[in-house]
Design an enzyme around this catalytic site. Structure first.
Site, PDB file in Angstrom:
ATOM      1  N   CYS A 251      -2.202  -8.309 -15.361  1.00  0.00           N
ATOM      2  CA  CYS A 251      -1.235  -7.752 -14.392  1.00  0.00           C
ATOM      3  C   CYS A 251      -1.432  -8.290 -12.985  1.00  0.00           C
ATOM      4  O   CYS A 251      -0.534  -8.180 -12.142  1.00  0.00           O
ATOM      5  CB  CYS A 251      -1.348  -6.242 -14.346  1.00  0.00           C
ATOM      6  SG  CYS A 251      -1.107  -5.504 -15.938  1.00  0.00           S
TER       7      CYS A 251
ATOM      8  N   HIS B 189       1.036  -2.457  -7.391  1.00  0.00           N
ATOM      9  CA  HIS B 189       1.321  -2.648  -8.815  1.00  0.00           C
ATOM     10  C   HIS B 189       1.832  -1.333  -9.392  1.00  0.00           C
ATOM     11  O   HIS B 189       1.271  -0.274  -9.141  1.00  0.00           O
ATOM     12  CB  HIS B 189       0.051  -3.093  -9.540  1.00  0.00           C
ATOM     13  CG  HIS B 189       0.234  -3.246 -11.016  1.00  0.00           C
ATOM     14  ND1 HIS B 189       1.315  -3.909 -11.562  1.00  0.00           N
ATOM     15  CD2 HIS B 189      -0.491  -2.820 -12.074  1.00  0.00           C
ATOM     16  CE1 HIS B 189       1.228  -3.890 -12.874  1.00  0.00           C
ATOM     17  NE2 HIS B 189       0.143  -3.221 -13.211  1.00  0.00           N
TER      18      HIS B 189
ATOM     19  N   ASN C 173       5.892  -0.318 -16.252  1.00  0.00           N
ATOM     20  CA  ASN C 173       4.876  -1.292 -15.839  1.00  0.00           C
ATOM     21  C   ASN C 173       5.226  -2.656 -16.429  1.00  0.00           C
ATOM     22  O   ASN C 173       5.146  -2.845 -17.645  1.00  0.00           O
ATOM     23  CB  ASN C 173       3.506  -0.805 -16.337  1.00  0.00           C
ATOM     24  CG  ASN C 173       2.384  -1.759 -15.977  1.00  0.00           C
ATOM     25  OD1 ASN C 173       2.613  -2.872 -15.510  1.00  0.00           O
ATOM     26  ND2 ASN C 173       1.157  -1.328 -16.199  1.00  0.00           N
TER      27      ASN C 173
END
Ligand code: ACO
Length: 357
Positions: A135, A277, A307
């Site tokens: 990520c 994030h 996400n």
């Protein structure tokens, strides 16, 4: 005599520092797949609820790419890249020197997603590679690009974060499948002289392999070969210790954000928008509280896209622009974390529409 020498040396070093190119973002683009899934979809076949997912994660819906419609990570990335180039005012085929893609779900093991985007853009020069930092791939990609631009070896490139996380979650594991979505975001980065004394770009990236077991995808072909008859599908899915990861994520993102602001020599008040994030709204809230960062300066879209891993920050930047939260000349902060663990924060500057000068 010595003093004179020292003064001369330091003024030369100051001068050469101000002549070192800095990095700005001149174009942003994003693309979401067409298939929208709300929380009720999962409640139809597993023990979960819209209420649980919303209250524990902040997510209401996410998008899944459907390869049968030609939607894959690479195609989403190419569309986002074209939009970013158009916004920058660049000819994607001619003006770019490189493409760096952060992804853990490219279409193929080989060639890379970056090479497939290069082909889709009609680009016949420069270099293109994928970067694996889960990520955190986009922040790692930006910070890598900055090194090429600052060195003077290259003038402009694309940094992309693109994922189809739907392809690597176990659809029967309620603790992971509800969290993730697909999408792509891209930015054009360009070298610019910066006489201001405050950096246009400042990135801090770090890794800690000691927490590897908190988030992993066990099937990597050299250890667990997907052609082995003992291979099981669940090994090719994300495994996560969500509770522990939550705490480490907050701690490490706080650390790199503080380092980043200190290194850049600016305070949180000078940041126009913070795009953390988008993994869990409770992680974002806790981070904001620990940093004492005003909530009205934090961008959140996890409710609408879930996400999207490495795509999370560039999609956030693109959506904030589309919604009018950004005009195109702001100073932004971003932070991310992901499997590895890899984590990073960066301060970046928008100069949209001023590409290829
Ligand atoms: N629906 C209903 N119940 C659920 C669900 C679900 N979808 N998922 C888990 N539960 C249950 C658990 O089984 C557990 O039940 P039990 O008490 O009977 O054992 C209970 O809910 C509580 O589980 P916890 O894991 O303690 O719940 P928590 O409040 O920690 O929330 C979550 C879980 C959302 C995963 C949270 O820990 C989190 O967000 N962690 C960070 C995850 C993260 O950052 N992921 C991204 C990493 S990097 C990247 O982006 C790839």
């Amino acid at each position: 005599m010595n003093m004179k020498k020292a003064i001369t040396a330091s003024s030369i070093s100051r001068e050469s520092k101000s002549e070192t190119p800095d990095m700005v973002i001149t174009g942003v683009g994003y693309e979401l797949p067409s298939h929208e899934l709300d929380n009720h979809y999962f409640a139809r076949f597993m023990e979960t609820s819209d209420e649980w997912i919303k209250s524990r994660t902040g997510i209401s819906k996410r998008y899944y790419a459907l390869p049968i419609l030609g939607e894959t990570t690479n195609s989403l990335a190419a569309k986002a890249a074209l939009r970013a180039c158009a916004m920058a005012g660049l000819d994607a085929a001619k003006d770019l020197d490189f493409i760096i893609c952060g992804t853990l779900t490219p279409d193929e093991g080989m060639p890379t997603m970056a090479c497939s985007v290069q082909k889709a853009l009609g680009m016949k020069r420069g270099f293109a590679f994928d970067l694996s930092a889960a990520c955190a791939g986009f922040v790692f990609g930006l910070t890598t690009a900055e090194k090429f631009l600052r060195s003077g070896s290259h003038r402009r490139g694309l940094v992309i974060g693109a994922e189809s996380l739907s392809s690597i979650v176990n659809p029967l594991d309620r603790s992971t499948c509800v969290l993730f979505g697909d999408g792509a975001g891209a930015v054009v980065v360009e070298a610019r002289s910066n006489p201001s004394g405050t950096p246009y770009y400042c990135g801090q990236i770090e890794s800690d392999g000691n927490f590897a077991d908190l988030l992993c995808l066990p099937a990597g072909d050299s250890k667990i070969n997907t052609r082995d008859p003992r291979y099981s599908e669940t090994l090719a899915s994300v495994h996560m210790k969500g509770h522990e990861l939550f705490k480490v994520a907050v701690r490490y993102m706080r650390k790199v954000v503080e380092q980043c602001l200190e290194e850049a020599g600016i305070s949180g008040e000078q940041v126009d928008l913070f795009i953390p994030h988008q993994a869990n709204i409770r992680i974002i809230d806790k981070l904001a509280e620990e940093l004492n960062f005003p909530k009205d300066k934090i961008y959140v879209n996890i409710d609408r896209v879930g996400n999207t891993s490495a795509a999370s920050i560039p999609i956030g930047c693109g959506m904030a622009l589309a919604e009018g939260r950004l005009k195109g000349h702001e100073t932004l902060l971003a932070s991310s974390f992901g499997g590895g663990l890899n984590y990073g924060a960066c301060l970046f500057t928008l100069r949209l529409g001023s590409g290829a000068r």
